[in-house]
Design a protein around this motif. Sequence first.
Motif, mmCIF file in Angstrom:
data_model
loop_
_atom_site.group_PDB
_atom_site.id
_atom_site.type_symbol
_atom_site.label_atom_id
_atom_site.label_comp_id
_atom_site.label_asym_id
_atom_site.label_seq_id
_atom_site.Cartn_x
_atom_site.Cartn_y
_atom_site.Cartn_z
ATOM 1 N N GLN A 27 1.085 -1.690 0.197
ATOM 2 C CA GLN A 27 -0.226 -0.310 0.170
ATOM 3 C C GLN A 27 1.370 1.212 0.208
ATOM 4 O OE1 GLN A 27 -3.463 1.236 -0.439
ATOM 5 N NE2 GLN A 27 -3.189 -1.030 -1.105
ATOM 6 N N PRO A 76 -12.563 5.277 -4.224
ATOM 7 C CA PRO A 76 -12.777 3.449 -3.645
ATOM 8 C C PRO A 76 -12.542 2.234 -4.680
ATOM 9 C CG PRO A 76 -13.743 4.696 -1.956
ATOM 10 C CD PRO A 76 -13.739 5.695 -3.136
ATOM 11 N N GLN A 84 -8.547 1.524 -0.556
ATOM 12 C CA GLN A 84 -9.026 2.526 -0.241
ATOM 13 C C GLN A 84 -9.091 3.943 -1.001
ATOM 14 O OE1 GLN A 84 -6.541 4.233 2.907
ATOM 15 N NE2 GLN A 84 -4.948 3.048 2.121
ATOM 16 N N CYS A 85 -9.724 4.321 -1.139
ATOM 17 C CA CYS A 85 -9.298 5.786 -2.217
ATOM 18 C C CYS A 85 -7.785 6.134 -1.895
ATOM 19 C CB CYS A 85 -9.774 7.112 -2.328
ATOM 20 S SG CYS A 85 -10.066 7.631 -0.833
ATOM 21 N N HIS A 107 -4.970 8.679 -1.316
ATOM 22 C CA HIS A 107 -4.479 9.851 -0.360
ATOM 23 C C HIS A 107 -2.743 10.518 -0.457
ATOM 24 C CE1 HIS A 107 -5.318 12.936 2.164
ATOM 25 N NE2 HIS A 107 -3.997 12.170 2.978
ATOM 26 N N ASP A 152 -10.363 12.966 1.623
ATOM 27 C CA ASP A 152 -10.421 12.456 0.601
ATOM 28 C C ASP A 152 -11.626 12.559 -0.712
ATOM 29 O OD1 ASP A 152 -7.827 11.438 1.233
ATOM 30 O OD2 ASP A 152 -9.177 9.677 3.205
ATOM 31 N N THR A 211 -1.143 6.408 -0.906
ATOM 32 C CA THR A 211 -1.000 5.289 -0.780
ATOM 33 C C THR A 211 -1.066 4.303 -1.795
ATOM 34 O OG1 THR A 211 -3.373 5.836 -0.905
ATOM 35 C CG2 THR A 211 -2.366 5.239 1.249
#
Length: 237
Positions: free
Chosen positions: A109, A130, A139-140, A142, A201, A221
């Motif tokens: 990640q 996401p 996750q979206c 960042h 986000d 990420t």
Amino acid sequence: MNTVTAVRFGAMAVMAATVIGFSAGCSGSAQCNKQEIVQVNNADFYKDGKFDAEKGKQAYFEMMKKLGAPVYKRYIEEPGFFWAVDFAQGDFAAFGMGGVFWVNDRDKQYFAHEIFLLPGQSIAEHRHLPTVDAKGPLQCKHERWQVRYGSVYGFSEVGEPNLDKFPEAKAMLAKCQVPHLNSVHVEKWEADGQVHPLPKDETWHFMMGGPEGAVVSEYATYHDGNGLRFSCPNVAF
């Protein structure tokens, strides 16, 4: 939100025939915000209407030399490592970017990216959502940015709309992008060691190269292209 309107500068400065370079424009104009806006000749990057990515890369290398940024051998010698795109809009001088993906690790990640922007050149406004892949939900993305050389204007839908305070940036916005921009908050980021986070986000954002262009490091990420969305239609990356 209100649609942002802008007027592009008129004629682009002519670049030297033998070497892709830059020439200063806007000297003495109030629109320059007391800075020289270096202009790039868009026509030099197209042949028969098709974007010439190699010429785009050469323009970044010339810019990097002027800024004192390193041009690593692998940028030149390793096919596909250093890339240049015009987002399929045919306006590379105003709407494009160069880049290097140092790492993009789904399991660990993390993601590291180098961004290259010519003077007044914008990345397409975008956001990250996401996603779900074969291994499960993600996750979206960042992200945070650190300007290494030159400067950029950071645009975001988060914050008080203040584009009129940056007339030199407003004048350089790409015509294809302007009708699709939300009201934006703008900040000027310098190569001063500061790291600038995405303020929220999943929000719309983009960057524009400052008067001399820019080299920007991005920390983030994992980047899943399936979660990438553009505000301007028909953009290809």
